[in-house]
Design an enzyme around this catalytic site. Structure first.
Site, PDB file in Angstrom:
ATOM      1  N   ARG A   1       1.025  -0.854  -0.174  1.00 26.56           N
ATOM      2  CA  ARG A   1       0.182  -0.063  -0.038  1.00 26.56           C
ATOM      3  C   ARG A   1       0.757   1.294   0.003  1.00 26.56           C
ATOM      4  O   ARG A   1       0.697   2.093  -0.946  1.00 26.56           O
ATOM      5  CB  ARG A   1      -0.801  -0.145   1.212  1.00 26.56           C
TER       6      ARG A   1
ATOM      7  N   ARG B   1      -5.700 -17.916  -9.749  1.00 26.30           N
ATOM      8  CA  ARG B   1      -6.346 -17.735  -8.194  1.00 26.30           C
ATOM      9  C   ARG B   1      -7.360 -16.429  -9.335  1.00 26.30           C
ATOM     10  O   ARG B   1      -7.420 -15.887  -9.874  1.00 26.30           O
ATOM     11  CB  ARG B   1      -5.855 -16.744  -8.180  1.00 26.30           C
TER      12      ARG B   1
ATOM     13  N   SER C   1     -12.723  -9.933   2.447  1.00 24.84           N
ATOM     14  CA  SER C   1     -11.433  -9.757   1.247  1.00 24.84           C
ATOM     15  C   SER C   1     -10.968  -7.861   1.516  1.00 24.84           C
ATOM     16  O   SER C   1     -11.617  -8.110   0.979  1.00 24.84           O
ATOM     17  CB  SER C   1     -11.842  -9.984   0.416  1.00 24.84           C
TER      18      SER C   1
ATOM     19  N   GLN D   1      -8.769  -7.508   0.624  1.00 27.76           N
ATOM     20  CA  GLN D   1      -8.139  -7.197  -1.089  1.00 27.76           C
ATOM     21  C   GLN D   1      -8.806  -6.646  -1.942  1.00 27.76           C
ATOM     22  O   GLN D   1      -8.916  -5.158  -2.622  1.00 27.76           O
ATOM     23  CB  GLN D   1      -7.145  -8.028  -1.641  1.00 27.76           C
TER      24      GLN D   1
ATOM     25  N   ASP E   1      -3.926 -15.983   7.192  1.00 27.71           N
ATOM     26  CA  ASP E   1      -3.180 -15.514   6.591  1.00 27.71           C
ATOM     27  C   ASP E   1      -1.916 -17.264   7.117  1.00 27.71           C
ATOM     28  O   ASP E   1      -0.968 -17.250   7.115  1.00 27.71           O
ATOM     29  CB  ASP E   1      -2.067 -15.358   6.846  1.00 27.71           C
TER      30      ASP E   1
ATOM     31  N   LYS F   1      -6.006 -18.956  -2.066  1.00 22.55           N
ATOM     32  CA  LYS F   1      -5.341 -18.628  -1.614  1.00 22.55           C
ATOM     33  C   LYS F   1      -3.722 -18.820  -2.799  1.00 22.55           C
ATOM     34  O   LYS F   1      -4.281 -19.679  -3.916  1.00 22.55           O
ATOM     35  CB  LYS F   1      -4.811 -18.130  -0.111  1.00 22.55           C
TER      36      LYS F   1
ATOM     37  N   ARG G   1       3.383 -19.931   2.731  1.00 21.70           N
ATOM     38  CA  ARG G   1       3.378 -19.537   4.142  1.00 21.70           C
ATOM     39  C   ARG G   1       3.855 -21.470   3.970  1.00 21.70           C
ATOM     40  O   ARG G   1       3.396 -21.710   5.181  1.00 21.70           O
ATOM     41  CB  ARG G   1       1.991 -19.048   4.326  1.00 21.70           C
TER      42      ARG G   1
HETATM   43  C1  S3P Z   1      -4.453  -9.361   1.961  1.00 22.31           C
HETATM   44  C2  S3P Z   1      -5.368  -9.583   2.292  1.00 22.31           C
HETATM   45  C3  S3P Z   1      -5.768 -10.669   2.580  1.00 22.31           C
HETATM   46  C4  S3P Z   1      -4.451 -11.717   2.786  1.00 22.31           C
HETATM   47  C5  S3P Z   1      -2.781 -11.165   2.194  1.00 22.31           C
HETATM   48  C6  S3P Z   1      -3.081  -9.591   2.104  1.00 22.31           C
HETATM   49  C7  S3P Z   1      -3.846  -7.748   1.786  1.00 22.31           C
HETATM   50  O1  S3P Z   1      -6.336 -11.598   1.161  1.00 22.31           O
HETATM   51  O2  S3P Z   1      -4.795 -13.167   2.732  1.00 22.31           O
HETATM   52  O3  S3P Z   1      -2.253 -11.654   2.611  1.00 22.31           O
HETATM   53  O4  S3P Z   1      -2.979  -6.579   2.561  1.00 22.31           O
HETATM   54  O5  S3P Z   1      -4.789  -6.788   1.403  1.00 22.31           O
HETATM   55  P1  S3P Z   1      -8.189 -11.868   0.844  1.00 22.31           P
HETATM   56  O6  S3P Z   1      -8.301 -10.055   1.016  1.00 22.31           O
HETATM   57  O7  S3P Z   1      -7.988 -12.188  -0.318  1.00 22.31           O
HETATM   58  O8  S3P Z   1      -7.985 -11.898   2.254  1.00 22.31           O
END
Ligand code: S3P
Length: 447
Positions: free
Chosen positions: A33, A128, A173, A175, A326, A353, A402
């Site tokens: 970010r 994915r 999520s 993300q 995670d 994942k 991981r």
């Molecule tokens: C993350 C969100 C998570 C996590 C990933 C990092 C992020 O994924 O598993 O390692 O930085 O926003 P999801 O949003 O798919 O849950």
């Protein structure tokens, strides 16, 4: 397209007490970010403590392709961004390597600019699901053209005249939430994301830090996050905290390795990230928070983990899943050394994942003599108690950092060594894993 390097088989052997300090790298989520927000800001953003893992380096390269200038001088990364809506069209395909966070956030960031970009990644990333991001981006007016099932490689044609959206995320999520917020930055007016379950809130905190108007309201529907588009971003100086998801590995290794006493200094304990540590304490782990404080507006502490021979299996509450999503792979390793069952419900997201993490861990644990039951969105590890886990197997890491690190932690306490077919992916998030663990007294080696 990414081509994987030669596999790096790795072995972990039973070792004496782990001791000393484990200085884990910067937070992966905050590192991505920092680069993306910095690239969307005119002026110089400075970042220290950035995770220099491959995932984050791929995001830095991508931001350069969209027009940002990024360089490292001494320990500081300097980012000269192009401003919200200022991305240039990349001349080539953007390769995000192994990183779901990188590709999904960048897709969001460019989707409301009048440019086109094509994204790809390694075999894991290209398998994915991306529809979870391209569906809401379509509401802004962006178009996407990917492979069957919404997979990469994929081209995004950004919206010429983006419209702000209100979107309820069907999946828990960060993300997805972040992709929508990033797209909302260059849409006029108010973009709203509603999440039913709280996920990591680094984007919200950083957006506010860069000067965006953003608010979060907790309602019966969930968390309603409202962002005003087209903000004037102001460059920031960011000190990235150390990653709790990386801290999980030395912490869990110390809990299961006889005689250990390890200090993991300066770990962010943002409640949207710290679920593993709560869970371990409920299992009876000797895990304490020392020197509790606030760092950059976030709770932080030094974690002290000591060998815990009397761990008990527990029921992990499903509402905690997002705050430790995670960390389930390494939790399943600790659960194997506990007495009784550890049941982990509400974890469907683990199946999409970097690998299907339930399947990947269950295969290795079973081969090593541990019973694992599973359903689509749950799994149960039948603990064998300390000193009763056989090990002595080679596990597949499925291009998942991981998974590889979890089996290496496991080998520190199994009767016989644990081996992974490929530890290469560890470099995506924790490039100093081997040297850091060796410094504590672990025996992790490349074959
Ligand atoms: C993350 C969100 C998570 C996590 C990933 C990092 C992020 O994924 O598993 O390692 O930085 O926003 P999801 O949003 O798919 O849950």
């Amino acid at each position: 397209m990414s081509s994987p390097g030669a596999p790096i088989p790795m072995t972990s052997r039973k070792c004496g007490p782990l001791s000393g300090e484990a200085h884990v790298p910067g937070d992966k989520s905050i590192s991505h970010r920092s680069l993306i927000f910095g690239a969307m800001t005119i002026g110089e953003t400075k970042v220290t403590g950035l995770l220099e893992g491959q995932d984050v380096l791929d995001t830095a390269k991508a931001m350069q392709a969209f027009g940002a200038q990024i360089e490292k001088k001494g320990d500081t990364w300097h980012i000269h961004g192009v401003g919200v809506g200022g991305f240039l069209e990349p001349e080539n395909v953007i390769d995000c390597g192994n990183s779901g966070t990188g590709v999904r956030l960048i897709m969001g960031a460019m989707a409301t600019s009048d440019i086109t970009a094509t994204f790809t990644g390694d075999a894991s990333l290209n398998g994915r699901p991306m529809a979870r991001v391209t569906d809401p981006l379509a509401l802004f007016g962006a178009k996407s053209y990917g492979r069957t099932g919404g997979r990469l490689p994929m081209t995004i044609v950004g919206a010429k005249d983006p419209i702000p959206v209100s979107y309820t995320s069907p999946v828990p999520s960060a993300q997805v939430k972040s992709a929508v917020l990033l797209a909302g930055l260059n849409a006029p007016g108010e973009t709203v994301v509603i999440e039913r379950e709280a996920t990591r809130d680094h984007s919200e905190r950083m957006l506010a830090g860069f000067g965006a108007q953003i608010s979060t309201e907790v309602t019966n529907e969930g968390r309603v996050i409202t962002l005003q588009g087209r903000p004037e971003f102001k460059p920031q100086t960011i000190a990235v905290p150390r990653d709790p998801s990386s801290a999980a590995f030395p912490v869990c290794a110390a809990l299961i390795t006889e005689g250990s006493d390890v200090l993991v200094p300066n770990i962010g304990l943002n409640p949207t990230r710290a679920g593993l540590f709560t869970t371990l304490r409920e299992m009876g782990a000797d895990l304490t928070y020392e020197n509790e404080r606030e760092e950059g507006g976030e709770p932080a502490a030094d974690l002290r983990a000591r060998f815990s021979p009397n761990l008990k299996g527990i029921e992990v509450p499903p509402h905690r899943a997002a705050s430790m999503i995670d960390e389930y792979p390494v939790l399943s390793v600790v659960a194997a050394f506990a007495e009784g069952k550890t049941h982990m419900p509400g974890v469907k997201e683990l199946r999409v994942k970097e690998s299907d993490r339930i399947d990947a861990m269950a295969r290795g644990l079973r081969a090593a003599g541990v019973q694992v039951d599973e359903g689509e969105d749950w799994w149960t590890v039948h603990g064998r108690g300390f000193g009763n886990v056989k090990g002595g197997v080679t596990c597949e890491s499925f291009l998942d950092h991981r998974i590889a690190m979890s089996f290496m932690v496991m080998g520190m306490a199994t009767e016989n060594p644990m081996r992974v077919d490929d530890g290469g992916p560890i470099a995506t998030s924790f490039p100093i894993f081997e040297s850091l663990m060796a410094g504590l007294g672990a025996q992790v080696s490349r074959d």
